[in-house]
Design a protein around this motif. Structure first.
Motif, short mmCIF file in Angstrom:
data_model
loop_
_atom_site.label_atom_id
_atom_site.label_comp_id
_atom_site.label_asym_id
_atom_site.label_seq_id
_atom_site.Cartn_x
_atom_site.Cartn_y
_atom_site.Cartn_z
N SER A 162 5.57 -8.14 4.50
CA SER A 162 5.34 -8.86 3.52
C SER A 162 5.17 -7.93 2.35
CB SER A 162 4.19 -9.68 3.69
OG SER A 162 3.87 -10.32 2.37
N LYS A 163 4.25 -8.15 1.46
CA LYS A 163 4.44 -7.31 0.18
C LYS A 163 4.14 -5.79 0.39
CE LYS A 163 2.92 -11.04 -2.67
NZ LYS A 163 3.19 -12.10 -1.67
N ILE A 184 6.91 -15.34 14.20
CA ILE A 184 7.10 -14.60 13.04
C ILE A 184 5.84 -14.48 12.07
CG2 ILE A 184 8.51 -13.61 11.02
CD1 ILE A 184 9.53 -12.78 13.94
N ILE A 185 5.59 -15.72 11.77
CA ILE A 185 4.34 -15.84 10.75
C ILE A 185 2.97 -15.31 11.76
CG2 ILE A 185 2.76 -17.58 9.93
CD1 ILE A 185 5.36 -19.10 9.07
N ALA A 186 2.92 -15.61 12.93
CA ALA A 186 1.64 -15.00 13.71
C ALA A 186 1.58 -13.55 13.66
CB ALA A 186 1.63 -15.46 15.36
N ARG A 209 2.93 -11.63 11.39
CA ARG A 209 2.97 -11.25 9.90
C ARG A 209 1.41 -11.22 9.65
NH1 ARG A 209 5.31 -12.91 4.13
NH2 ARG A 209 3.74 -14.30 3.96
N GLU A 210 0.67 -12.47 10.17
CA GLU A 210 -0.72 -12.59 9.98
C GLU A 210 -1.48 -11.46 10.44
OE1 GLU A 210 -1.84 -16.70 10.62
OE2 GLU A 210 -0.85 -17.48 8.85
N GLU A 211 -1.12 -11.25 11.71
CA GLU A 211 -1.69 -10.13 12.50
C GLU A 211 -1.64 -8.84 11.82
OE1 GLU A 211 -0.08 -9.70 16.28
OE2 GLU A 211 -1.49 -7.76 16.67
N PHE A 212 -0.63 -8.21 11.21
CA PHE A 212 -0.28 -7.21 10.45
C PHE A 212 -1.31 -7.16 9.30
CE2 PHE A 212 4.08 -5.33 11.91
CZ PHE A 212 3.74 -5.18 13.19
N SER A 239 -3.84 -8.66 8.75
CA SER A 239 -5.33 -8.88 9.14
C SER A 239 -5.61 -7.38 9.35
CB SER A 239 -5.68 -9.40 10.28
OG SER A 239 -6.93 -9.17 10.65
N PHE A 240 -4.63 -6.67 10.19
CA PHE A 240 -4.82 -5.17 10.16
C PHE A 240 -5.02 -4.36 9.25
CE2 PHE A 240 -3.51 -0.72 11.11
CZ PHE A 240 -4.35 -0.53 12.32
N ASN A 253 -8.21 -4.97 7.39
CA ASN A 253 -9.60 -4.01 7.76
C ASN A 253 -9.18 -2.54 8.02
OD1 ASN A 253 -11.07 -6.38 8.74
ND2 ASN A 253 -9.38 -6.82 10.28
N LEU A 278 -1.15 1.55 10.09
CA LEU A 278 -0.53 0.56 11.09
C LEU A 278 0.55 1.14 11.81
CD1 LEU A 278 0.15 -3.00 10.01
CD2 LEU A 278 2.30 -1.61 10.68
N LYS A 326 -0.61 3.21 14.52
CA LYS A 326 -1.16 2.10 15.83
C LYS A 326 0.29 1.70 16.34
CE LYS A 326 -4.04 -0.56 17.44
NZ LYS A 326 -5.49 -0.52 17.94
N LEU A 356 -1.82 -5.41 17.67
CA LEU A 356 -2.41 -4.24 16.59
C LEU A 356 -3.94 -5.00 16.88
CD1 LEU A 356 0.49 -4.30 15.80
CD2 LEU A 356 -0.62 -2.90 13.94
N ASP A 357 -4.09 -6.28 16.84
CA ASP A 357 -5.20 -6.90 16.42
C ASP A 357 -5.22 -8.07 17.14
OD1 ASP A 357 -7.52 -8.19 15.16
OD2 ASP A 357 -6.82 -7.77 13.03
N ALA A 408 -6.79 -11.53 15.47
CA ALA A 408 -5.85 -12.01 14.46
C ALA A 408 -4.56 -12.74 14.81
CB ALA A 408 -5.50 -11.09 13.26
N ALA A 409 -4.43 -12.31 16.00
CA ALA A 409 -3.16 -13.02 16.65
C ALA A 409 -3.54 -14.38 17.07
CB ALA A 409 -2.43 -12.07 17.69
N ARG A 426 -6.05 -16.06 16.11
CA ARG A 426 -6.48 -17.08 15.12
C ARG A 426 -5.15 -17.55 14.49
NH1 ARG A 426 -9.42 -13.66 10.27
NH2 ARG A 426 -7.22 -12.86 10.27
N SER A 427 -4.35 -17.02 14.33
CA SER A 427 -2.99 -17.52 13.38
C SER A 427 -2.38 -18.35 14.73
CB SER A 427 -1.84 -16.22 13.35
OG SER A 427 -0.65 -16.83 13.09
N PHE A 428 -2.27 -18.26 16.07
CA PHE A 428 -1.81 -19.11 16.93
C PHE A 428 -2.72 -20.35 16.75
CE2 PHE A 428 0.55 -17.16 20.61
CZ PHE A 428 1.30 -16.27 19.75
N GLN A 473 -1.93 -22.31 13.30
CA GLN A 473 -0.82 -23.13 13.14
C GLN A 473 -0.44 -24.11 14.01
OE1 GLN A 473 2.92 -20.38 13.08
NE2 GLN A 473 1.68 -18.84 13.09
N GLU A 509 10.02 -16.51 1.03
CA GLU A 509 9.77 -15.22 0.67
C GLU A 509 10.85 -14.12 1.06
OE1 GLU A 509 6.56 -12.43 1.09
OE2 GLU A 509 5.27 -14.25 0.88
N LEU A 544 12.86 -10.52 -0.44
CA LEU A 544 12.87 -9.30 0.34
C LEU A 544 14.57 -8.97 0.56
CD1 LEU A 544 9.86 -10.08 2.70
CD2 LEU A 544 9.99 -8.21 1.18
#
Lengths: 200, 276
Positions: free
Chosen positions: A78-79, A170-172, A174-177, A179-180, A183, A191, A194, B219-220, B223-224, B226-228, B231, B254, B258
């Protein structure tokens, strides 16, 4: 009540027949692409004559030629991608590629005789969403809904995302990255490190 | 008795909240848009509960699921999945009624009647071959359709990922599910335990490798998952609102930005992927 059931059965049956007919007469090129891709993938996964190693290489190679990894790599960051230095971008792209192969492309142990059935497709903005069902082996109706997000750039067709029962992989990712990064002081270097650690 | 009264009161409060929102459709969409930024104010506590649940899973649920899959033949496991699905039909019918989806309520009832009889207590699924197909609906989804926001993400001990909306839905199931009104108290409890216990093992046995991979490659992991969860619940809630993938499409738009960013093209991008 009975006539109601009969009516709804026949109404639903006729809708199904209509869907079948329209599908048979009008496949989009994106649907053909997904069909060809999943047939190829399944024939590799179901092939008992080649070694596991060979299977894994072949499977990875067809997955990699069917997806746009460059775009996916940028999207999941993302950004953060835009603010990264050239050096970070290079390290990240390398690390993410290996990570991707290990975590997504290399899913051989999960295959157990499922079949992919293409239902249809619909254009959403610049993407085409191809909808399919994976049918569990030994049943006709136990199925998993799978939506393929396809980008068709003047005939150059690539898979961008898989949506499994409403969950976009892909969204999952992205959200994981995100969140990492949240934190870890938004530090991209952490990242990347890791990712490299997970890869080794 | 006090227990069920408390739940009734709780549900009632939520109904009132839902009733206040003038336009359920837009509210549900708003709440789904909020979900993209992930409301998780209790993250610190949630992560502790999540670790506890992971240990519980690793030591009890996953091994049970592995044995189940190893010992019970695929044919029987498919029957179990069908029977659990059939037991969900009455509550699906009730929730479709509450959501104003009369034809779906009809399909769910017909499915239950056909599969419980011709399908021998639901272990076969002749209803689907008659074209009677409907998605499961629970009260959490009904609340979403009524415009109740999901609230923050919470991880419950043993039960796992949830939200105040879904947890309310779960508690109200005993009031709304016709299957819970059948038989004496002890029968109901045995029945409930069967559904819950077997349901967990059935679900887990279908996802052993998925969760293993997710855990090993994340990695987390928190968070994975939670996203699952978010969604999945969003898409289930919105399936009767027909606004399903708007949020997802917005996020994917988006890509356009990019793609235009050609400030860097890595040297490693155009590599051949075979033989690595």
């Amino acid at each position: 009540m009975q006539s109601y059931i009969k009516k709804s059965i026949s109404a639903i049956a006729s809708i199904f027949i209509l869907i079948q007919i329209s599908y048979a007469s009008n496949h989009s090129s994106e649907e053909e692409f997904v069909k060809t891709f999943s047939d190829k993938a399944i024939s590799i996964l179901g092939n008992t004559e080649i070694s596991e190693q060979e299977k894994s290489e072949k499977f990875t190679s067809i997955v990699m030629s069917a997806i746009d990894l460059n775009l996916i790599s940028k999207f999941v960051l993302s950004k953060t991608w835009k603010n990264a230095t050239d050096d970070q971008k290079e390290r990240y792209l390398k690390a993410f590629k290996t990570y991707f192969v290990n975590s997504y492309a290399n899913k051989l142990n999960q295959y157990s005789g499922e079949k992919v059935k293409i239902i249809g497709s619909e254009v959403k903005g610049k993407y085409t969403i191809v909808e399919s069902n994976i049918i569990r082996e030994g049943t006709d109706t136990l199925q998993i809904n799978l939506k393929w997000r396809i980008l068709n750039r003047d005939g150059d067709i690539k898979i961008i995302d898989l949506n499994i029962e409403g969950i976009s992989l892909i969204i999952a990712q992205r959200e994981e990255f995100q969140s990492f990064l949240a934190n870890n002081n938004s530090d991209l270097d952490q990242l990347i490190t890791k990712l490299e650690n997970i890869n080794n | 008795m006090i227990y069920s009264r408390t739940i009734t009161a709780f549900v009632f409060c939520l109904l009132l909240v839902g009733g206040c929102s003038s336009n359920p459709r837009s509210t549900a969409l708003d709440s789904s848009l909020n979900a993209s930024s992930i409301s998780d104010p209790f993250e610190a506590v949630n992560r502790v509960t999540f670790s506890f649940n992971s240990i519980f899973d690793k030591s009890i649920v996953r091994p049970t699921a592995l044995v189940y899959r190893g010992v019970v033949p695929g044919f029987v496991r498919n029957r179990v999945t069908y029977s659990l699905d059939n037991l969900n039909m009455p509550v699906t019918a009730v929730n479709n009624l509450l959501q104003g989806e009369l034809s779906k309520a009809g399909i769910a009832s017909s499915r239950f009647i056909i599969n419980s009889t011709i399908g021998i207590f639901g272990i076969f699924d002749p209803a689907s071959s008659f074209g009677l197909v409907v998605e499961n609906e629970d009260f959490g989804q009904t609340l979403a359709v009524w415009g109740v926001p999901s609230g923050p993400y919470i991880v419950l001990p043993f039960l796992g990922p949830s939200s105040p909306r879904d947890f309310t839905g779960l508690l109200s199931t005993s009031l709304l599910d016709p299957m819970y009104q059948i038989g004496s108290d002890s029968n109901q409890n045995a029945f409930r335990s069967y559904r819950m216990g077997v349901g967990v093992v059935d679900f887990r046995s279908q996802n052993i490798e998925i969760f293993d991979d997710l855990q090993n490659n994340s990695l987390d992991y928190y968070a994975a998952v939670r996203s699952f969860y978010n969604q999945s619940r969003e898409s289930q809630s919105l399936n009767n609102l027909e606004t399903g993938s708007d949020l997802e499409d917005d996020i994917f738009d988006e890509f356009e930005d990019l793609e235009l960013d050609d400030s860097y093209v890595g040297p490693d991008i155009e590599i051949e992927y075979s033989g690595e």
